[in-house]
Write a protein that holds these residues in place. Structure first.
Motif, PDB file in Angstrom:
ATOM      1  N   THR A 110       0.344   0.159  12.250  1.00  0.00           N
ATOM      2  CA  THR A 110       0.045  -0.315  13.601  1.00  0.00           C
ATOM      3  C   THR A 110       1.073   0.298  14.544  1.00  0.00           C
ATOM      4  OG1 THR A 110      -0.720  -2.436  12.699  1.00  0.00           O
ATOM      5  CG2 THR A 110      -0.289  -2.350  15.065  1.00  0.00           C
ATOM      6  N   ALA A 111       0.601   1.013  15.553  1.00  0.00           N
ATOM      7  CA  ALA A 111       1.518   1.595  16.533  1.00  0.00           C
ATOM      8  C   ALA A 111       2.023   0.493  17.455  1.00  0.00           C
ATOM      9  CB  ALA A 111       0.799   2.681  17.326  1.00  0.00           C
ATOM     10  N   GLY A 129       0.790   5.747   6.351  1.00  0.00           N
ATOM     11  CA  GLY A 129      -0.548   6.284   6.618  1.00  0.00           C
ATOM     12  C   GLY A 129      -0.791   7.656   6.029  1.00  0.00           C
ATOM     13  N   THR A 130       0.170   8.197   5.270  1.00  0.00           N
ATOM     14  CA  THR A 130      -0.008   9.557   4.748  1.00  0.00           C
ATOM     15  C   THR A 130      -0.074   9.602   3.213  1.00  0.00           C
ATOM     16  OG1 THR A 130       2.373  10.077   4.723  1.00  0.00           O
ATOM     17  CG2 THR A 130       1.169  10.526   6.759  1.00  0.00           C
ATOM     18  N   ASN A 131      -0.434   8.497   2.589  1.00  0.00           N
ATOM     19  CA  ASN A 131      -0.532   8.475   1.116  1.00  0.00           C
ATOM     20  C   ASN A 131      -1.444   9.565   0.591  1.00  0.00           C
ATOM     21  OD1 ASN A 131       1.090   6.234   0.622  1.00  0.00           O
ATOM     22  ND2 ASN A 131      -0.577   4.799   0.978  1.00  0.00           N
ATOM     23  N   VAL A 132      -2.608   9.702   1.221  1.00  0.00           N
ATOM     24  CA  VAL A 132      -3.595  10.653   0.699  1.00  0.00           C
ATOM     25  C   VAL A 132      -3.066  12.085   0.811  1.00  0.00           C
ATOM     26  CG1 VAL A 132      -5.909  11.596   1.061  1.00  0.00           C
ATOM     27  CG2 VAL A 132      -5.546   9.122   1.068  1.00  0.00           C
ATOM     28  N   ALA A 133      -2.384  12.374   1.907  1.00  0.00           N
ATOM     29  CA  ALA A 133      -1.797  13.712   2.064  1.00  0.00           C
ATOM     30  C   ALA A 133      -0.780  13.969   0.949  1.00  0.00           C
ATOM     31  CB  ALA A 133      -1.150  13.832   3.436  1.00  0.00           C
ATOM     32  N   LEU A 134       0.039  12.962   0.672  1.00  0.00           N
ATOM     33  CA  LEU A 134       1.050  13.119  -0.380  1.00  0.00           C
ATOM     34  C   LEU A 134       0.398  13.276  -1.752  1.00  0.00           C
ATOM     35  CD1 LEU A 134       4.080  13.019  -1.262  1.00  0.00           C
ATOM     36  CD2 LEU A 134       3.726  10.578  -1.647  1.00  0.00           C
ATOM     37  N   LEU A 135      -0.545  12.404  -2.064  1.00  0.00           N
ATOM     38  CA  LEU A 135      -1.179  12.437  -3.393  1.00  0.00           C
ATOM     39  C   LEU A 135      -1.943  13.741  -3.601  1.00  0.00           C
ATOM     40  CD1 LEU A 135      -2.334   8.712  -3.367  1.00  0.00           C
ATOM     41  CD2 LEU A 135      -0.767   9.716  -5.066  1.00  0.00           C
ATOM     42  N   PRO A 193      -6.310  11.535   9.119  1.00  0.00           N
ATOM     43  CA  PRO A 193      -5.261  10.724   9.768  1.00  0.00           C
ATOM     44  C   PRO A 193      -5.842   9.444  10.352  1.00  0.00           C
ATOM     45  CG  PRO A 193      -5.210  13.004  10.537  1.00  0.00           C
ATOM     46  CD  PRO A 193      -6.463  12.856   9.739  1.00  0.00           C
ATOM     47  N   SER A 194      -5.053   8.391  10.320  1.00  0.00           N
ATOM     48  CA  SER A 194      -5.478   7.137  10.931  1.00  0.00           C
ATOM     49  C   SER A 194      -5.700   7.350  12.427  1.00  0.00           C
ATOM     50  CB  SER A 194      -4.399   6.072  10.724  1.00  0.00           C
ATOM     51  OG  SER A 194      -4.690   4.941  11.508  1.00  0.00           O
ATOM     52  N   THR A 195      -6.666   6.630  12.959  1.00  0.00           N
ATOM     53  CA  THR A 195      -6.873   6.711  14.412  1.00  0.00           C
ATOM     54  C   THR A 195      -5.822   5.883  15.144  1.00  0.00           C
ATOM     55  OG1 THR A 195      -8.419   4.865  14.245  1.00  0.00           O
ATOM     56  CG2 THR A 195      -9.359   7.091  14.213  1.00  0.00           C
ATOM     57  N   GLU A 196      -5.058   5.111  14.391  1.00  0.00           N
ATOM     58  CA  GLU A 196      -3.978   4.328  14.988  1.00  0.00           C
ATOM     59  C   GLU A 196      -2.750   5.237  15.106  1.00  0.00           C
ATOM     60  OE1 GLU A 196      -4.096   1.505  16.345  1.00  0.00           O
ATOM     61  OE2 GLU A 196      -2.030   0.837  16.474  1.00  0.00           O
ATOM     62  N   GLU A 201      -4.158  -0.923   1.670  1.00  0.00           N
ATOM     63  CA  GLU A 201      -4.357  -1.455   3.036  1.00  0.00           C
ATOM     64  C   GLU A 201      -4.189  -0.365   4.084  1.00  0.00           C
ATOM     65  OE1 GLU A 201      -1.749  -4.845   3.042  1.00  0.00           O
ATOM     66  OE2 GLU A 201      -3.284  -6.146   2.168  1.00  0.00           O
ATOM     67  N   HIS A 202      -5.059   0.599   3.991  1.00  0.00           N
ATOM     68  CA  HIS A 202      -5.055   1.752   4.900  1.00  0.00           C
ATOM     69  C   HIS A 202      -6.498   2.133   5.214  1.00  0.00           C
ATOM     70  CE1 HIS A 202      -0.805   2.998   4.816  1.00  0.00           C
ATOM     71  NE2 HIS A 202      -0.788   2.545   3.578  1.00  0.00           N
ATOM     72  N   SER A 203      -6.668   2.908   6.274  1.00  0.00           N
ATOM     73  CA  SER A 203      -8.018   3.385   6.594  1.00  0.00           C
ATOM     74  C   SER A 203      -8.531   4.303   5.492  1.00  0.00           C
ATOM     75  CB  SER A 203      -8.021   4.098   7.942  1.00  0.00           C
ATOM     76  OG  SER A 203      -7.148   5.202   7.909  1.00  0.00           O
TER      77      SER A 203
END
Lengths: 945, 83
Positions: A909-910, A453-459, A794-797, A537-539
């Motif tokens: 998915t948590a 869920g942190t691809n965007v932060a990394l990129l 961040p994802s809400t999940e 496949e992410h928010s």
């Protein structure tokens, strides 16, 4: 071994542009520098006997059959390992050469079991070629004729008695596949081929790609289907129906019976290579589970009733018209699939837009690569990857993010590994330690093990380094990109909050690694990004795609060979189904339905008024169904119950509908909720085209009649006609002609050209009559490249005390998507169930050991799988595949989705994991429901009429 | 409002908020509002747009974040009094 003999030039083609002139058997020959004498002769039509040489592998020089005489040289050099030289004079046939070759062959034969006499092996042809009539050494000496066969692999056998230890299989495994599972053990007379540590093929590291089988010149490695059925009588080139690599195969046939699939050496995507699915997993096509007659029923609790095609189509049309009359024109829609051909998907969207009179059409790319379409259109101007696969051979730095090519795109992974073995650098960004991180002769320079869920932060932190350390390709950006959007993006990326140090607590990736990886990507030469569903496949799937395009533009890694933005598409025709206008807001060629000029062109061609507003996406259809506004659905080739997230939400929506029509091969999970079943056809039973991940249009060719009586495009046409919108295509080629007339990027495409060129990468039109391998060369499709801001949201999940682990899902080599095809093959021997992979520490904390049954609970639901303890998982992250319906992987995934496209957030998915002793409540209900549905299917024949 | 209708509205509210979250980093607020409104206009089926407009009118945008509310107000403006 090839049962249909193809011309093989003996050694690979030289790519040199420098011609070299020489004389072979008195004939003047000119070939590129670096060509072997063997190949030069072969290209001139002069056949030199050989056994260890094939054009698919580098020359080896071991069999001593291809010896020649070269004027001015001593001895008899091997023509396969001798490169041509200017003025060289070569003699390929002489009494002395014949004598040597015959002696060599006699030695082979003295220790060789000839195998099945009916099979036309290369060995047999060479025996003929060198003229061996007797073996002077006899057959009584020490030999290997009693060696035990290895029958462990379900698809091929290894017969060491027929092996001549030419090493072609070993080299194929090394050079083509890159698994290095085979080796020659022992020396001299004792040398023999073994798999891994002599464990037998099935237990070894062998991935059953079939390269060794194809390379074998004898019957030592032979397909079991070939042994059972005998040699083929004909072969037809077609395109694989599995992943987005789109391998070209020759379907070898005996009448209408498929003997085997052989990868096509001339295939532009695969160059003669294959994987275990495309090559071997074809048994589903003739599986007893296939439904071959149309069926209808009033309610999903009723037994099916077999009916004629006429009745099934008339009933469907009547139901759809009734629903529209009662609930409005927008109360029905259609879903097409990436498993369908372009012509089929085009017809489905045409049926919906022109026949149903609305834009409620969507495709399964909604749940995989819709963010690619959106993100690349926004930044570069075209919803497609920028390169061809061969481009990777010019890459110096390969950045793989959110993709697992060795499992999901194995044939391209082999090519990528070949380049990595040549020395290209590798950056992998993935929460899991995927095989590419460390595999024989390949090791990633950086594994950025980020939190799901942190691809965007990394990129964005990679962008921060590029901007902050002066690594922007200023001249390229100035010339090729928008000034304003770049300035805004540069300021955004430079903000300290995006630094790797600031983001380390979010991504979990050490800042120093991020900085070093960014420097390598920006300065390491040609840098190419390859990404998959781990990005989309992410928010924030679309944001991540745009972040990738930003990186490529900022560093000038786009617009030439060796670089680019490369989405690895999951299914065979993801690209094509999107190209064909399957999305509710777009006509073919990615043109919005609100564009009056475009709409007018379709209205004129189709003879009806078309809606100017977007229709419902798949998840919107579910919501509308639960609201009572959407009641009829035509689904071709897609299994939304198994593949879409939050299964219980999907099934509730289907149960709220009045007429669900499924057109498929099997009673898939969605068909269990259907009222009409229309039996579909396999890729072997129809003509059409697929478009792979590199925009390559390839022909699918019919090699047998449709077992249900109709190809899928014909069924859609029947339905359209019954609904009152006439379609009169005589052949899929006529559909492609219409696509070409109406779609600028396809304007130059037709079946005759595809037959002539083999394949075509779109755009193919007046500007590029033979297609476009590399896009955006001189300018971007949209003109100037557009930088987009990529704020990390961040994802809400979120994990908490109740759901402390993150579940992420993916694929495995031997199974394909929902498994409808591969589960009905021997591939299940490698992967017979979905497993939950869990880090050893997480397992120990919960008292879980290997093979334990574990319950997985999320906010959406519960399921139960068996555990596999795996150190390739990071702590806090668990993983499973979704190939088996009973697993219920999507019972636990949530409704979270990408902000721009509603692509589901399968990757985050948590969950909580606990040891359990029985299946989940859902699984028990599923089993009872599924058993009941199969019983209702069993009654179909009895209810015929 | 039935429970089912309420759930449908909740899904639309979440979708609108997600879109607005993307545009949050746009330094010019006007561009952000316009971007969100355009995205909804371009990709949402008319019945969905009608529902979110009705929801905003009936519930004062409850649950919608500030940018999403502004964008939906912009959409309402574009459609005029008949919306």
């Amino acid at each position: 071994m090839l049962s249909i003999v193809e011309l093989d030039f003996g050694t690979p083609r030289s790519r040199s542009a420098q011609p070299v002139a020489l004389t072979i058997d008195g004939r003047e020959v000119s070939v590129p520098a670096g060509t072997s004498v063997l190949r030069a002769a072969s290209e001139a039509g002069i056949a030199i006997p050989r056994l260890c040489a094939t054009e698919l592998l580098e020359a080896f020089g071991s069999c001593r059959l291809c010896l020649v005489e070269i004027e001015g040289r001593k001895g008899y050099p091997a023509s396969c390992t001798t490169p041509v030289e200017a003025g060289m004079k070569v003699t390929t046939q002489s009494a002395q050469l014949q004598k040597i070759r015959r002696g060599v062959m006699e030695l082979y034969l003295s220790d060789h079991a000839s195998g099945d006499e009916a099979l036309p092996t290369e060995m047999r042809r060479m025996i003929e070629a060198v003229g061996v009539r007797e073996v002077r050494y006899g057959f009584d000496g020490a030999n290997h004729r009693q060696a035990v066969r290895d029958e462990s692999n379900p698809y091929f056998r290894f017969d060491p008695a027929a092996c001549i230890v030419c090493s072609r299989c070993v080299r194929a495994c090394d050079e083509q596949q890159g698994t290095l599972a085979l080796t020659i053990e022992g020396r001299g007379f004792d040398s023999r081929v073994v798999a891994s540590q002599d464990e037998g093929f099935m237990q070894s590291e062998c991935v059953s790609c079939g390269a060794c089988v194809q390379a074998c010149p004898t019957t030592a490695l032979t397909e079991k289907s070939l042994l059972a059925q005998g040699p083929a009588q004909s072969s037809t080139v077609t395109t694989c129906a599995y992943c987005g690599v789109g391998c070209s195969f020759r379907a070898e046939m005996r009448g209408e019976e498929l003997v085997r699939m052989v990868p096509n050496k001339d295939g532009h995507a695969n160059h003669g290579h294959s994987c275990v699915k495309g090559r071997f997993a074809i048994g589903y096509a003739t599986h007893a589970d296939r439904i071959l007659k149309p069926m209808i029923r009033a309610r999903i609790g009723d037994a099916w009733r077999e009916v004629s095609w006429q009745e099934a189509i008339a009933h469907t049309a009547s139901e759809f018209r009734r629903i529209q009359a009662q609930h409005g024109r927008d109360s029905i829609g259609g879903i097409t699939s990436s498993r369908c051909t372009n012509e089929e998907t085009y017809l489905v969207q045409k049926l919906v837009r022109a026949g149903f009179g609305n834009n409620n059409v969507d495709t399964c790319a909604r749940v995989c690569h819709s963010p690619t379409g959106y993100g690349l259109k926004q930044t570069l101007g075209e919803s497609a990857g920028t390169q061809d696969f061969d481009s990777v051979m010019q890459a110096d730095v390969i950045f793989v993010i959110g993709a697992n090519p060795t499992d999901a795109h194995p044939v391209f992974a082999s090519q990528m590994k070949r380049r990595l073995r040549q020395g290209a650098k590798l950056i992998v960004a993935d929460p899991r330690r995927i095989d590419l991180v460390r595999t024989p002769h390949v090791q990633a320079d950086f594994h950025l093990c980020l939190r799901p869920g942190t691809n965007v932060a990394l990129l964005t932190s990679l962008a921060h380094v590029i901007v902050g350390e002066g690594l922007v390709a200023e001249e390229f950006v100035r010339a090729r990109c928008e000034t304003d959007s770049f300035a805004k993006w540069r300021a955004f990326a430079a903000e300290p909050r995006h630094s790797p140090e600031a983001m380390e607590s979010v991504t979990g990736v050490p800042a120093a690694d991020v900085r070093a990886a960014a420097r390598l990507y920006a300065t390491g030469g040609n840098a190419a990004i390859y990404y998959g569903l781990g990005v989309t496949e992410h928010s924030q799937g679309s944001t991540a795609v745009m972040a990738i395009a930003n990186l490529a533009m900022a560093t000038a890694n786009i617009g030439r060979e060796g670089v680019g933005v490369n989405p690895l598409r999951g299914q065979n025709n993801v690209q094509g189904s999107c190209d064909m206008g399957s999305f509710p807001h777009e006509f073919p060629g990615y043109r919005h339905v609100g564009d009056a000029a475009v709409r007018a062109s379709f209205e004129q061609a189709w003879g009806v008024a078309l809606q100017a507003e977007p229709g419902l996406r798949i998840p919107n259809m579910f919501e509308a169904a639960l609201d009572g506004e959407f009641r009829g659905l035509y689904i071709e080739g897609e299994d939304i119950v198994q593949s879409d997230p939050n299964t219980q939400h999907v099934t509730a929506a289907l149960m709220a509908m009045e007429c669900v029509v499924v057109q498929d091969l099997f009673l898939n999970e969605t068909a269990k909720f259907a009222h009409v079943f229309l039996p579909g056809s396999t890729f072997l039973e129809k003509d059409g085209t697929f478009i792979n991940a590199e925009r390559r249009i390839s022909r699918v060719r019919r090699v047998m009649r449709p077992k249900s009586g109709h190809a899928d495009w014909e069924i859609t046409q029947l339905l359209s006609n019954a609904m009152g919108y006439p379609m009169e295509y005589a052949h899929p080629s006529a559909i492609m002609d219409e696509i070409a007339r109406l779609t600028p990027t396809f304007r130059g495409v037709d079946y005759a050209k595809l037959d002539r060129l083999g394949s075509i990468q779109w755009p193919c039109n007046e500007d590029a009559p033979e297609g476009t391998p590399t896009m955006h060369v001189h300018e971007f499709v949209r003109g100037k490249g557009r930088f987009m801001l990529t704020e990390y949201v961040p994802s809400t999940e979120k994990v908490n005390a109740k759901y402390p682990l993150i579940l992420t899902t993916g694929r495995i080599l031997s199974q394909y998507n929902v498994g409808a095809q591969t589960r009905r093959t021997e591939n299940s021997r490698w992967h017979g169930e979905d497993r939950l992979e869990i880090h050893p520490q997480d397992a120990e904390d919960r008292g879980i050991t290997d093979d334990d049954w574990v319950g997985i609970e999320s906010r959406a639901g519960q399921t139960v799988l068996r555990a596999t303890i795996s150190a390739r998982m990071p702590p806090g992250v668990v993983y499973t595949t979704f190939h088996f319906p009973f697993s219920g992987a999507n019972v636990i995934t949530t409704d979270n989705s990408d902000w721009a496209t509603n692509c589901p957030e399968y990757k985050v998915t948590a969950v909580q994991i606990t040891r359990v002793t029985q299946p989940s409540d859902w699984q028990q209900r599923y089993r009872a429901f599924s058993d009941r549905q199969h019983a209702l299917l069993g009654e179909a024949g009895a209810n015929a009429g | 409002m039935t429970m089912q209708q309420h759930d449908a509205a909740a899904a639309l509210v979440k979708m609108a908020n997600d879109i607005a979250d993307y545009f949050r980093s746009e330094p010019q607020r006007e561009l952000a509002v316009e971007g969100i409104a355009n995205h909804i206009a371009r990709y949402w089926e008319p019945r969905m747009r009608k529902k979110i407009l009705a929801y905003q009118a009936e519930h004062g945008g409850e649950g919608l974040n500030e940018l999403a509310r502004a964008a939906i107000a912009r959409l309402a403006q574009r459609q005029g009094p008949s919306a």
